[in-house]
Motif scaffolding. Structure first.
Motif, mmCIF file in Angstrom:
data_model
loop_
_atom_site.group_PDB
_atom_site.id
_atom_site.type_symbol
_atom_site.label_atom_id
_atom_site.label_comp_id
_atom_site.label_asym_id
_atom_site.label_seq_id
_atom_site.Cartn_x
_atom_site.Cartn_y
_atom_site.Cartn_z
ATOM 1 N N UNK A 56 0.790 -1.229 0.000
ATOM 2 C CA UNK A 56 0.000 0.000 0.000
ATOM 3 C C UNK A 56 0.818 1.272 0.000
ATOM 4 N N UNK A 57 2.132 1.184 0.256
ATOM 5 C CA UNK A 57 3.013 2.347 0.178
ATOM 6 C C UNK A 57 4.332 1.916 -0.451
ATOM 7 N N UNK A 58 5.137 2.891 -0.835
ATOM 8 C CA UNK A 58 6.455 2.600 -1.396
ATOM 9 C C UNK A 58 7.508 2.635 -0.294
ATOM 10 N N UNK A 59 8.657 2.036 -0.573
ATOM 11 C CA UNK A 59 9.762 2.101 0.379
ATOM 12 C C UNK A 59 10.273 3.524 0.561
ATOM 13 N N UNK A 60 10.163 4.355 -0.469
ATOM 14 C CA UNK A 60 10.576 5.752 -0.343
ATOM 15 C C UNK A 60 9.713 6.463 0.695
ATOM 16 N N UNK A 96 11.016 7.895 4.380
ATOM 17 C CA UNK A 96 10.755 9.289 4.739
ATOM 18 C C UNK A 96 10.000 9.359 6.064
ATOM 19 N N UNK A 97 9.062 8.452 6.255
ATOM 20 C CA UNK A 97 8.271 8.455 7.485
ATOM 21 C C UNK A 97 9.117 8.147 8.711
ATOM 22 N N UNK A 98 10.223 7.448 8.526
ATOM 23 C CA UNK A 98 11.114 7.105 9.633
ATOM 24 C C UNK A 98 12.113 8.213 9.962
ATOM 25 N N UNK A 99 12.100 9.309 9.177
ATOM 26 C CA UNK A 99 12.939 10.450 9.514
ATOM 27 C C UNK A 99 13.995 10.831 8.510
ATOM 28 N N UNK A 100 14.033 10.181 7.351
ATOM 29 C CA UNK A 100 15.051 10.531 6.357
ATOM 30 C C UNK A 100 14.795 11.926 5.785
ATOM 31 N N UNK A 101 15.859 12.710 5.643
ATOM 32 C CA UNK A 101 15.769 14.025 5.003
ATOM 33 C C UNK A 101 15.866 13.913 3.491
ATOM 34 N N UNK A 102 16.728 13.015 3.037
ATOM 35 C CA UNK A 102 16.990 12.810 1.619
ATOM 36 C C UNK A 102 16.690 11.368 1.269
ATOM 37 N N UNK A 103 16.117 11.150 0.094
ATOM 38 C CA UNK A 103 15.887 9.791 -0.407
ATOM 39 C C UNK A 103 16.755 9.587 -1.643
ATOM 40 N N UNK A 143 25.337 -3.803 4.216
ATOM 41 C CA UNK A 143 24.240 -4.596 4.790
ATOM 42 C C UNK A 143 24.120 -4.461 6.301
ATOM 43 N N UNK A 144 24.947 -3.631 6.918
ATOM 44 C CA UNK A 144 24.800 -3.391 8.350
ATOM 45 C C UNK A 144 23.570 -2.540 8.654
ATOM 46 N N UNK A 145 22.938 -2.042 7.592
ATOM 47 C CA UNK A 145 21.643 -1.399 7.777
ATOM 48 C C UNK A 145 20.604 -2.396 8.285
ATOM 49 N N UNK A 146 20.959 -3.681 8.262
ATOM 50 C CA UNK A 146 20.100 -4.718 8.822
ATOM 51 C C UNK A 146 20.621 -5.258 10.141
ATOM 52 N N UNK A 172 20.370 0.193 1.351
ATOM 53 C CA UNK A 172 19.084 -0.414 0.974
ATOM 54 C C UNK A 172 19.044 -1.926 1.154
ATOM 55 N N UNK A 173 20.003 -2.475 1.905
ATOM 56 C CA UNK A 173 20.090 -3.938 1.996
ATOM 57 C C UNK A 173 19.901 -4.450 3.416
ATOM 58 N N UNK A 174 19.047 -3.780 4.183
ATOM 59 C CA UNK A 174 18.683 -4.327 5.487
ATOM 60 C C UNK A 174 17.721 -5.469 5.261
ATOM 61 N N UNK A 175 16.607 -5.143 4.605
ATOM 62 C CA UNK A 175 15.806 -6.110 3.867
ATOM 63 C C UNK A 175 16.248 -5.938 2.409
ATOM 64 N N UNK A 176 15.599 -6.595 1.489
ATOM 65 C CA UNK A 176 15.907 -6.395 0.084
ATOM 66 C C UNK A 176 15.231 -5.110 -0.381
ATOM 67 N N UNK A 177 15.994 -4.013 -0.434
ATOM 68 C CA UNK A 177 15.438 -2.786 -0.983
ATOM 69 C C UNK A 177 15.325 -1.622 -0.035
ATOM 70 N N UNK A 178 15.501 -1.858 1.269
ATOM 71 C CA UNK A 178 15.396 -0.775 2.248
ATOM 72 C C UNK A 178 16.066 -1.236 3.545
ATOM 73 N N UNK A 179 16.647 -0.273 4.274
ATOM 74 C CA UNK A 179 17.161 -0.570 5.602
ATOM 75 C C UNK A 179 16.016 -0.981 6.519
ATOM 76 N N UNK A 180 16.345 -1.652 7.636
ATOM 77 C CA UNK A 180 15.316 -1.852 8.654
ATOM 78 C C UNK A 180 14.750 -0.476 9.000
#
Length: 313
Positions: free
Chosen positions: A51-55, A59-66, A250-253, A278-286
């Motif tokens: 229902x939403x994109x990873x971008x 952003x909802x988690x606090x990222x300033x830049x995507x 991958x330490x983003x995971x 982007x490799x915490x899961x496949x495509x985005x950090x945790x």
């Protein structure tokens, strides 16, 4: 902007970002004194949440830049955005985002959006990635499609070299001028038999016209220690450029405590932009780790403002 000072990114809202060009963006980041967070997402990965994109999630988690990874300027697509094709899973629908441009991503999240371009030297690999190559033509297309910044780098096993990145930066800068914000460097070895970062590469990339240089955060790749990273960061800052400290291994995971250690190491080094891959899961950090990184570099006050700010501000 006239004579008004550029807002710190910490305090900028969607309306401020819409008025910024690459020079304003650079100054906005610089004025934030090491409290800017860039989250990378792989555009062709299915969204972590239906229902939403990873971008949007980043952003909802606090990222300033995507930062969009894998985006093809010749075949635009950002999974999770409504597009020409939707997959009906029965209990949910997956929007494939075919035709989605960075301009639309910006409009929906109210944050600056960039993308990776890669100077892949192997002709066979390059032929499979024509819309992702670091060429002046692709850079121009990217700007026309709405990106705010470019990162000239290399994904794993592409064979991208520091010398190749510097050459690509020089060609792009000559072709499209000085306005776009352009960052350059590697987060890992990218399959090339050379150090991830060297003083020679830093000098070459800055001479080529890069506005900022990537330095892997100490603790993410073997051999990058705080003392050396801090020395390179000081040199980059003396040249008036930005430092992007990266987590691209991958330490983003990993656990939140690892993210916090990397963040504080980056603070000691002198990082301006904290990148999370982007490799915490496949495509985005945790998503929790995007939040943890934001808390570590700037606390709850600035984190919650970024998370909660309306797109109408």
């Amino acid at each position: 902007w006239g004579t008004m000072p550029v807002k710190r990114m910490l305090e900028a809202f969607a309306s401020d970002f819409r008025a910024m060009d690459g020079r304003h963006l650079l100054e906005s980041i610089r004025r934030s004194e090491g409290r800017v967070l860039c989250a990378e997402v792989l555009t062709l990965s299915p969204p972590l949440v239906d229902g939403i994109s990873n971008a949007e999630l980043a952003a909802a988690m606090g990222a300033d830049l995507i930062l969009l990874n894998g985006y093809d300027v010749l075949q635009p697509q950002v999974m999770g955005f409504p597009g020409e094709v939707e997959l009906d899973l029965g209990w949910a629908r997956l929007s494939t985002g075919v035709g989605t441009l960075p301009a639309r991503v910006k409009e929906w999240i109210g944050r600056p959006v960039g993308l990776n371009l890669e100077p892949i030297p192997d002709p066979e690999k390059a032929a499979r990635a024509l819309g992702r190559l670091a060429t002046p033509e692709n850079a121009r297309r990217a700007m026309e499609q709405g990106v705010d910044f470019l990162v000239i780098t290399g994904n794993p096993q592409t064979g991208v070299t520091g010398e190749g990145i510097a050459e690509a930066v020089a060609q792009i800068r000559k072709a499209i001028g000085g306005i776009p914000l352009m960052l350059a460097g590697k987060m890992h070895r990218a399959g090339a038999d050379e150090p991830v970062i060297s003083e020679r590469d830093v000098e070459a990339m800055m001479e080529a016209g890069a506005d900022g240089i990537l330095i892997p955060l100490p603790g993410t790749v073997p051999g990058v220690v705080e003392e050396e990273a801090a020395r390179l960061a000081a040199r980059i800052h003396r040249a008036g450029r930005l430092v992007m400290g990266t987590i691209g291994t991958s330490q983003e995971g990993a656990t939140a405590s690892v993210i916090e250690q990397l963040a504080l190491a980056g603070k000691r080094v002198g990082v301006d932009i904290f990148h999370i891959g982007d490799a915490g899961f496949m495509g985005i950090a945790f998503p929790e780790n995007i939040y943890a990184l934001s808390l570590a570099i700037r606390g709850r006050r600035h984190t919650w403002r970024r998370m909660a700010a309306s797109l109408h501000r």
